[in-house]
Write a protein that holds these residues in place. Structure first.
Motif, short mmCIF file in Angstrom:
data_model
loop_
_atom_site.label_atom_id
_atom_site.label_comp_id
_atom_site.label_asym_id
_atom_site.label_seq_id
_atom_site.Cartn_x
_atom_site.Cartn_y
_atom_site.Cartn_z
N UNK A 61 55.47 17.57 63.69
CA UNK A 61 54.26 18.34 63.41
C UNK A 61 53.86 19.20 64.60
N UNK A 62 53.99 18.65 65.79
CA UNK A 62 53.68 19.43 66.99
C UNK A 62 54.65 20.61 67.15
N UNK A 63 55.92 20.39 66.79
CA UNK A 63 56.90 21.47 66.86
C UNK A 63 56.55 22.59 65.87
N UNK A 64 56.06 22.23 64.69
CA UNK A 64 55.66 23.24 63.72
C UNK A 64 54.48 24.04 64.23
N UNK A 65 53.51 23.38 64.82
CA UNK A 65 52.37 24.09 65.40
C UNK A 65 52.84 25.09 66.45
N UNK A 66 53.82 24.69 67.26
CA UNK A 66 54.35 25.60 68.29
C UNK A 66 55.08 26.78 67.66
N UNK A 67 55.84 26.53 66.59
CA UNK A 67 56.57 27.60 65.92
C UNK A 67 55.62 28.59 65.25
N UNK A 68 54.55 28.08 64.68
CA UNK A 68 53.55 28.95 64.05
C UNK A 68 52.95 29.90 65.09
N UNK A 69 52.61 29.35 66.25
CA UNK A 69 52.04 30.18 67.31
C UNK A 69 53.05 31.16 67.86
N UNK A 70 54.29 30.69 68.10
CA UNK A 70 55.31 31.54 68.71
C UNK A 70 55.71 32.70 67.80
N UNK A 71 55.67 32.47 66.47
CA UNK A 71 56.09 33.50 65.53
C UNK A 71 54.92 34.30 64.96
N UNK A 72 53.73 34.03 65.50
CA UNK A 72 52.54 34.77 65.08
C UNK A 72 52.36 34.74 63.56
N UNK A 73 52.48 33.54 62.99
CA UNK A 73 52.33 33.35 61.55
C UNK A 73 50.89 33.63 61.16
N UNK A 74 50.71 34.47 60.13
CA UNK A 74 49.37 34.81 59.67
C UNK A 74 48.93 33.98 58.47
N UNK A 75 49.88 33.63 57.60
CA UNK A 75 49.54 32.88 56.40
C UNK A 75 50.49 31.70 56.24
N UNK A 76 49.94 30.54 56.03
CA UNK A 76 50.72 29.33 55.76
C UNK A 76 50.47 28.93 54.31
N UNK A 77 51.54 28.88 53.51
CA UNK A 77 51.41 28.51 52.11
C UNK A 77 51.90 27.08 51.93
N UNK A 78 51.05 26.27 51.35
CA UNK A 78 51.38 24.88 51.08
C UNK A 78 51.81 24.77 49.62
N UNK A 79 53.05 24.37 49.41
CA UNK A 79 53.64 24.33 48.06
C UNK A 79 53.67 22.90 47.54
N UNK A 103 60.70 37.46 52.89
CA UNK A 103 60.58 38.64 52.05
C UNK A 103 59.31 39.45 52.31
N UNK A 104 58.46 38.99 53.23
CA UNK A 104 57.24 39.75 53.53
C UNK A 104 57.00 39.68 55.04
N UNK A 105 57.83 40.43 55.79
CA UNK A 105 57.75 40.36 57.24
C UNK A 105 56.44 40.94 57.78
N UNK A 106 55.84 41.84 57.04
CA UNK A 106 54.61 42.47 57.50
C UNK A 106 53.48 41.45 57.69
N UNK A 107 53.41 40.47 56.78
CA UNK A 107 52.30 39.53 56.83
C UNK A 107 52.65 38.21 57.50
N UNK A 108 53.89 38.04 57.96
CA UNK A 108 54.30 36.86 58.74
C UNK A 108 53.88 35.58 58.03
N UNK A 109 54.60 35.26 56.96
CA UNK A 109 54.27 34.11 56.13
C UNK A 109 55.26 32.97 56.34
#
Length: 445
Positions: A5-23, A81-87
């Motif tokens: 979980x900590x690694x995911x938090x780091x990846x989200x920050x490093x990749x400037x993720x704007x939207x996280x979708x929970x499926x 498929x949506x690089x503009x919004x960093x999902x």
């Protein structure tokens, strides 16, 4: 929080993720999702994200609607498929308000069955072959759809859209960390197949849900229609989802025996015997729609009878022998499931049936070498070959009397699934088809 979980938090920050979708999936296998701000992710890991479960098909009753989504950090992937919004997306486990797993969660149903396999010392591995059709954009749902091309099995059409479309799907999946083994044009016009590499069962089900989403998303971008409908055309092959299945004990393939027939071990034979014995009662789950039985009984190499074979393409279960002597490749191929099934529930009942065969030491019936479709009813009866259900109604009736399916799905899913499928059958029976108009209105008195 754990390390993943900590690694995911780091990846989200490093990749400037704007939207996280929970499926997550509802009981019918429809993908659901909610997008959260990355700042909410830590709380989602530790506390879960609340939602109204009563608004999701089969999830819970209205007076106990509060439920939680807890993302599975191991499923984190960027959505390319949506690089503009960093999902990015993660699959979730569904929990009750007390934080305990919800028995109505299809992913949880499979997880419970996987745990049972692990208690017996097994890891369940699945390699799916997923078929689908590409159609031209539909403007009138009352008219028959038009396939995107007129190509056939393994055809390569220079400049054809299907080849380029499959290439985009494969690239997108591999960008998401999902390995593809093959892709090719299938037998029907506009029909395609993508085969994913063998992985553990939970990852396989997640991958199937992801593949369907990727195909639908890219088809929408291309201005075409994709469908996993089991039988979209009367005179063309239906779309199945053949499953190559194996059990592993540690690093050893429990289905492999160098001295066994087709190098299949006693465990493999008993697992296959379990699937065959319970095939009729699990059919409502592996083939969950009224249209599914038009595939099973509409020709085009779809299995209609409960039997097994080696090179027999009419058999419900086959034992492939592509790489003799290579233990890791020993497996069985279940050909009954279609591409519209809920993969979590379908893999759960297939695994449960196979394990029942292993634990209760079922005897495998004799191999069927004949083309089963060409045999007479009397010949099949003499050979002890039963028919799969001929309709959703028959399949649900068999399921309703199955202790195996009830135990596997759990009370909530078992009861809801039956109600939902009976409602589908009732609505279907009310329809008047174009064939009926053509037949009856042309009768002369």
């Amino acid at each position: 929080m754990n390390q993943m979980q900590e690694e995911v938090l780091s990846r989200v920050a490093a990749n400037n993720i704007r939207f996280l979708t929970l499926w997550f999936a509802d009981v019918s296998g429809v993908l659901k999702g909610v997008s959260i701000d990355p700042g909410e992710l830590e709380d989602a890991f530790t506390e879960g994200i609340g939602f109204d479960g009563s608004s999701i098909e089969g999830m819970t009753r209205i007076y106990e609607s509060d439920m939680l989504l807890r993302p599975d950090a191991s499923t984190f992937q960027m959505l390319p498929w949506d690089e503009e919004h960093r999902m990015a997306r993660m699959f979730c486990d569904v929990l009750g308000p007390d934080g305990e797993p919800a028995y109505s969660d299809p992913r949880g149903v499979l997880e419970r069955q996987i745990k049972r396999a692990e208690e017996l010392g097994f890891t369940f591995r699945v390699h799916p072959e997923i078929e689908f059709y590409l159609l031209r954009a539909v403007t009138d749902l009352k008219s028959e759809p038009e396939p995107l091309d007129r190509a056939g099995y393994f055809d390569h059409v220079s400049g054809g859209m299907a080849h380029g479309f499959r290439r985009k799907v494969v690239s997108t999946l591999e960008d998401m960390g999902i390995n593809v083994e093959f892709s090719h044009h299938e037998g029907g016009p506009g029909q395609n197949e993508i085969d994913l590499r063998a992985v553990d069962a939970l990852s396989a089900a997640d991958n199937m849900m992801t593949l369907r989403t990727v195909i639908n998303e890219l088809a929408n971008q291309e201005g075409v229609v994709s469908t996993f409908m089991p039988k979209p055309f009367r005179d063309e092959p239906g779309s199945g989802m053949h499953l190559h299945l194996s059990l592993f004990e540690g690093e050893e393939n429990a289905f492999y025996s160098p001295s066994g027939q087709y190098q299949l071990s006693l465990t493999g034979r008993r697992f296959m015997a379990g699937i065959l014995r319970h095939a009729r009662e699990i059919a409502a789950v592996t083939n969950q729609h009224v249209n599914s039985y038009k595939r099973l009984w509409g020709g085009g190499e779809a299995p209609s009878y409960v039997c097994w074979g080696h090179n027999n393409r009419s058999a419900l279960v086959r034992v492939p022998l592509y790489k003799p002597g290579k233990s890791s490749s020993s497996r069985i191929e279940f050909r009954g499931m279609d591409s519209a099934a809920n993969p979590y529930l379908a893999l759960a009942v297939v695994l449960a049936a196979g394990l029942r065969g292993v634990t209760e030491k079922y005897e495998l019936p004799d191999e069927t070498e004949d083309d089963v479709w060409m045999l007479s009813d009397g010949e099949r009866q003499a050979m002890g070959i039963e028919a799969l259900p001929r309709s959703l109604s028959e399949a649900v009736h068999l399921m309703a009397n199955s202790d195996l399916v009830a135990d596997t799905l759990g009370e909530e899913v078992f009861e809801y699934f039956q109600r939902n499928k009976r409602a589908e059958w009732t609505e279907y029976r009310r329809q008047i088809t174009a064939w009926e108009y053509e037949y009856f209105l042309n009768i002369t008195n």
